[in-house]
Scaffold this motif. Structure first.
Motif, PDB file in Angstrom:
ATOM      1  N   ASN A  21       0.837  -1.312  -0.077  1.00 48.17           N
ATOM      2  CA  ASN A  21       0.023  -0.115  -0.050  1.00 48.17           C
ATOM      3  C   ASN A  21       0.725   1.284   0.075  1.00 48.17           C
ATOM      4  O   ASN A  21       0.551   2.187  -0.640  1.00 48.17           O
ATOM      5  N   ALA A  22       2.038   1.228   0.783  1.00 46.74           N
ATOM      6  CA  ALA A  22       2.851   2.485   0.876  1.00 46.74           C
ATOM      7  C   ALA A  22       3.450   2.755  -0.411  1.00 46.74           C
ATOM      8  O   ALA A  22       3.704   3.840  -0.952  1.00 46.74           O
ATOM      9  N   HIS A  23       3.577   1.653  -1.259  1.00 46.85           N
ATOM     10  CA  HIS A  23       4.399   2.052  -2.337  1.00 46.85           C
ATOM     11  C   HIS A  23       3.571   1.708  -3.728  1.00 46.85           C
ATOM     12  O   HIS A  23       4.124   1.683  -4.985  1.00 46.85           O
ATOM     13  N   GLN A  24       2.339   1.637  -3.494  1.00 52.39           N
ATOM     14  CA  GLN A  24       1.231   1.444  -4.548  1.00 52.39           C
ATOM     15  C   GLN A  24       1.662   0.414  -5.539  1.00 52.39           C
ATOM     16  O   GLN A  24       1.642   0.341  -6.637  1.00 52.39           O
ATOM     17  N   CYS A  25       1.746  -0.831  -4.752  1.00 52.98           N
ATOM     18  CA  CYS A  25       2.042  -1.950  -5.798  1.00 52.98           C
ATOM     19  C   CYS A  25       1.293  -3.276  -5.030  1.00 52.98           C
ATOM     20  O   CYS A  25       0.739  -3.218  -4.362  1.00 52.98           O
ATOM     21  N   ASP A  26       1.193  -4.012  -5.937  1.00 55.29           N
ATOM     22  CA  ASP A  26       0.801  -5.597  -5.296  1.00 55.29           C
ATOM     23  C   ASP A  26       1.858  -6.082  -4.328  1.00 55.29           C
ATOM     24  O   ASP A  26       2.644  -6.196  -4.377  1.00 55.29           O
ATOM     25  N   SER A  27       1.064  -6.783  -3.313  1.00 52.95           N
ATOM     26  CA  SER A  27       1.735  -7.449  -2.325  1.00 52.95           C
ATOM     27  C   SER A  27       2.296  -8.518  -2.761  1.00 52.95           C
ATOM     28  O   SER A  27       3.211  -8.980  -2.120  1.00 52.95           O
ATOM     29  N   THR A  28       2.122  -9.331  -3.958  1.00 51.74           N
ATOM     30  CA  THR A  28       2.966 -10.320  -4.702  1.00 51.74           C
ATOM     31  C   THR A  28       4.217  -9.758  -5.230  1.00 51.74           C
ATOM     32  O   THR A  28       5.169 -10.591  -5.322  1.00 51.74           O
ATOM     33  N   ALA A  29       4.516  -8.410  -5.135  1.00 49.06           N
ATOM     34  CA  ALA A  29       5.792  -7.948  -5.612  1.00 49.06           C
ATOM     35  C   ALA A  29       6.583  -7.608  -4.345  1.00 49.06           C
ATOM     36  O   ALA A  29       7.708  -6.962  -4.484  1.00 49.06           O
ATOM     37  N   VAL A  30       6.221  -8.064  -3.143  1.00 47.25           N
ATOM     38  CA  VAL A  30       6.907  -7.645  -2.056  1.00 47.25           C
ATOM     39  C   VAL A  30       7.126  -8.928  -1.085  1.00 47.25           C
ATOM     40  O   VAL A  30       6.426  -9.878  -0.955  1.00 47.25           O
ATOM     41  N   ILE A  31       8.684  -8.928  -0.634  1.00 46.53           N
ATOM     42  CA  ILE A  31       8.827  -9.991   0.545  1.00 46.53           C
ATOM     43  C   ILE A  31       9.574  -9.040   1.550  1.00 46.53           C
ATOM     44  O   ILE A  31      10.512  -8.313   1.278  1.00 46.53           O
ATOM     45  N   ALA A  32       9.060  -9.200   2.753  1.00 45.07           N
ATOM     46  CA  ALA A  32      10.037  -8.905   4.096  1.00 45.07           C
ATOM     47  C   ALA A  32      10.634  -9.649   4.590  1.00 45.07           C
ATOM     48  O   ALA A  32      10.574 -10.919   4.341  1.00 45.07           O
ATOM     49  N   GLY A  33      11.627  -9.010   5.415  1.00 47.38           N
ATOM     50  CA  GLY A  33      12.616  -9.799   5.859  1.00 47.38           C
ATOM     51  C   GLY A  33      13.331  -9.423   7.108  1.00 47.38           C
ATOM     52  O   GLY A  33      12.967  -8.163   7.663  1.00 47.38           O
ATOM     53  N   ASN A  34      14.196 -10.253   7.970  1.00 47.11           N
ATOM     54  CA  ASN A  34      14.814  -9.847   8.936  1.00 47.11           C
ATOM     55  C   ASN A  34      15.786  -8.892   8.878  1.00 47.11           C
ATOM     56  O   ASN A  34      16.997  -9.374   8.969  1.00 47.11           O
ATOM     57  N   GLY A  35      15.432  -7.384   8.477  1.00 42.88           N
ATOM     58  CA  GLY A  35      16.362  -6.699   7.895  1.00 42.88           C
ATOM     59  C   GLY A  35      16.647  -7.016   6.424  1.00 42.88           C
ATOM     60  O   GLY A  35      16.447  -8.021   6.101  1.00 42.88           O
TER      61      GLY A  35
ATOM     62  N   GLU B 299       3.714  -2.812  10.078  1.00 45.74           N
ATOM     63  CA  GLU B 299       2.341  -2.495   9.687  1.00 45.74           C
ATOM     64  C   GLU B 299       1.827  -1.002   9.875  1.00 45.74           C
ATOM     65  O   GLU B 299       1.285  -0.645   9.157  1.00 45.74           O
ATOM     66  N   ILE B 300       2.486  -0.350  10.887  1.00 49.52           N
ATOM     67  CA  ILE B 300       2.163   0.976  11.108  1.00 49.52           C
ATOM     68  C   ILE B 300       3.181   2.103  10.718  1.00 49.52           C
ATOM     69  O   ILE B 300       3.087   3.310  10.999  1.00 49.52           O
ATOM     70  N   LEU B 301       4.429   1.677  10.602  1.00 49.73           N
ATOM     71  CA  LEU B 301       5.435   2.531  10.396  1.00 49.73           C
ATOM     72  C   LEU B 301       5.246   3.572   9.316  1.00 49.73           C
ATOM     73  O   LEU B 301       5.570   4.899   9.407  1.00 49.73           O
ATOM     74  N   PHE B 302       4.617   3.056   8.164  1.00 44.82           N
ATOM     75  CA  PHE B 302       4.577   4.075   6.913  1.00 44.82           C
ATOM     76  C   PHE B 302       3.448   5.186   7.335  1.00 44.82           C
ATOM     77  O   PHE B 302       3.175   6.174   6.663  1.00 44.82           O
ATOM     78  N   ASP B 303       2.622   4.871   8.444  1.00 48.16           N
ATOM     79  CA  ASP B 303       1.504   6.174   9.140  1.00 48.16           C
ATOM     80  C   ASP B 303       2.272   7.052   9.929  1.00 48.16           C
ATOM     81  O   ASP B 303       1.319   8.254  10.344  1.00 48.16           O
ATOM     82  N   GLU B 304       3.605   6.881  10.143  1.00 48.63           N
ATOM     83  CA  GLU B 304       4.047   7.846  11.160  1.00 48.63           C
ATOM     84  C   GLU B 304       4.619   9.160  10.553  1.00 48.63           C
ATOM     85  O   GLU B 304       6.048   9.419  10.435  1.00 48.63           O
ATOM     86  N   HIS B 305       3.803   9.844  10.034  1.00 43.54           N
ATOM     87  CA  HIS B 305       4.026  11.120   9.325  1.00 43.54           C
ATOM     88  C   HIS B 305       4.612  12.236   9.962  1.00 43.54           C
ATOM     89  O   HIS B 305       5.741  12.609   9.721  1.00 43.54           O
ATOM     90  N   ASP B 306       4.188  12.236  11.281  1.00 43.71           N
ATOM     91  CA  ASP B 306       4.895  13.241  12.324  1.00 43.71           C
ATOM     92  C   ASP B 306       6.234  12.902  12.688  1.00 43.71           C
ATOM     93  O   ASP B 306       7.296  13.707  12.459  1.00 43.71           O
ATOM     94  N   TYR B 307       6.554  11.608  12.933  1.00 49.58           N
ATOM     95  CA  TYR B 307       8.127  11.163  13.056  1.00 49.58           C
ATOM     96  C   TYR B 307       8.737  11.355  11.855  1.00 49.58           C
ATOM     97  O   TYR B 307       9.843  11.791  12.064  1.00 49.58           O
TER      98      TYR B 307
END
Length: 357
Positions: free
Chosen positions: A66-80, A254-262
């Motif tokens: 959602n943050a990068h306006q792409c499909d979740s199938t294009a994304v893999i998260a990792g331990n860093g 899941e919440i970091l992209f919404d930290e606009h003030d930070y």
């Protein structure tokens, strides 16, 4: 000694110093600390240690998508981002790779584990430690399967020209070369989206991002990889070890992209303190300092017989020597931008060291 910054415990043990008495300029972590909402979320989620995290990390992948306006199938998260460097190399299994030097050590280590032939492409002081279109000529000669480039680069902190990056992406796509662009520090550059938006239209571009540095969560470890090679992303998800991301890191991501003030506060801090350090360091005749783009500065000390790392450590300040980066020698150093009082203390200590005698 560790090949990375942030090994404050190892350095303290080696030097016989208390770790909590050192100010760490060797790790490029946001000194604002983790967002308060992150700390609250973890406190309120302690019961999650009693449950397995979702092995597919569906909510986390969707938040990144959602943050990068792409499909979740294009994304893999990792331990860093580091986990994903190794996962990507295992998937690509390249025969020959080109590395820009100096650069992040884990690219080389991951490639060595698969027996890949590594071709070094030196970025030198003579060319400003910056790549240009001559790199495309080298690629046509070497004909590698993959190439790594960090934007901004670590340790130099320099950002390649945008037109050059567009040319590099286009060339690698035409030639079928896997291009891994490490954008771990790009969040520190306001309004710079890097090459990630080009993933949707490419199959050979892989963009690495880190959430560890910008959001000050190195103890949680979180990064992600985006690519238009949907089949490749799916294969990496299939091959990976299960539950490599802990439940707290997944929830936080899941919440970091919404930290606009930070995010805004971080950019405001960096603009002020980056300029302060750049100005102060550049005033020392004994230093050559390269203009920073991210939250760290790279410089050379040409005062004879001065071990700046050791001299500052005596004053309880830990900076990053760069002598173990390919292509650099003991004269080169990197320092993180920290809080105002810490930066002032560093400059005062360097004033004492560099003007002594």
């Amino acid at each position: 000694m560790s090949e990375h910054g942030g090994d404050i415990i190892g350095i303290a043990l080696q030097q016989g110093l208390p770790a909590n008495g050192l100010i760490d300029f060797s790790a490029n972590i946001n000194p604002l600390g983790a967002p308060e909402r992150v700390k609250t979320l973890i406190k309120n989620s302690l019961a999650d240690i009693e449950k397995y995290p979702d092995v597919e990390y569906r909510h986390l992948h969707q938040a990144i998508a959602n943050a990068h306006q792409c499909d979740s199938t294009a994304v893999i998260a990792g331990n860093g981002a580091t986990e994903l460097i190794y996962a990507l190399i295992r998937y690509l299994n390249p025969k020959r790779a080109l590395l820009l030097t100096p650069g992040f050590a884990e690219y080389r280590r991951a490639l060595q584990q698969t027996g890949t032939e590594i071709i070094d492409y030196p970025l030198t002081e003579e060319n400003g430690f910056q790549p240009d279109l001559r790199l495309l000529d080298a690629l046509s000669t070497v004909q590698p399967d993959c190439v790594f480039i960090a934007t901004p680069n670590n340790p130099t902190g320099l950002m390649p020209d945008n037109r050059f990056m567009q040319s590099l992406v286009a060339y690698c796509e035409r030639q079928g070369i896997s291009l891994i662009v490490d954008e771990s520090f790009i969040d520190f550059l306001p309004d710079n989206r890097g090459v990630l938006p080009q993933c949707a239209a490419t199959k050979h571009l892989y963009v690495l991002r880190s959430m560890t540095k910008f959001f000050a969560i190195p103890g949680l470890r979180l990064g992600y990889l985006v690519s238009g090679n949907i089949a490749g992303i799916a294969e990496m998800k299939y091959r990976r070890e299960p539950w490599s991301i802990n439940a707290f890191a997944a929830r936080v991501g899941e919440i970091l992209f919404d930290e606009h003030d930070y995010i805004a506060a971080t950019h405001q801090w960096l603009q002020s303190q980056q300029q302060y350090l750049w100005t102060q360091l550049s005033a020392f005749p004994a230093l050559t300092v390269w203009p920073p783009s991210a939250n760290f500065l790279f410089f050379r000390c040409h005062k004879p017989n001065v071990d700046l790392w050791q001299a500052l450590l005596k004053q309880r300040l830990l900076i990053r020597h760069c002598k173990n980066y390919a292509g650099l020698d003991p004269r080169y150093y990197r320092i993180a931008v920290r809080s105002e009082w810490e930066n002032q203390r560093l400059i005062a200590a360097m004033q004492q060291v560099l003007t002594d005698g």
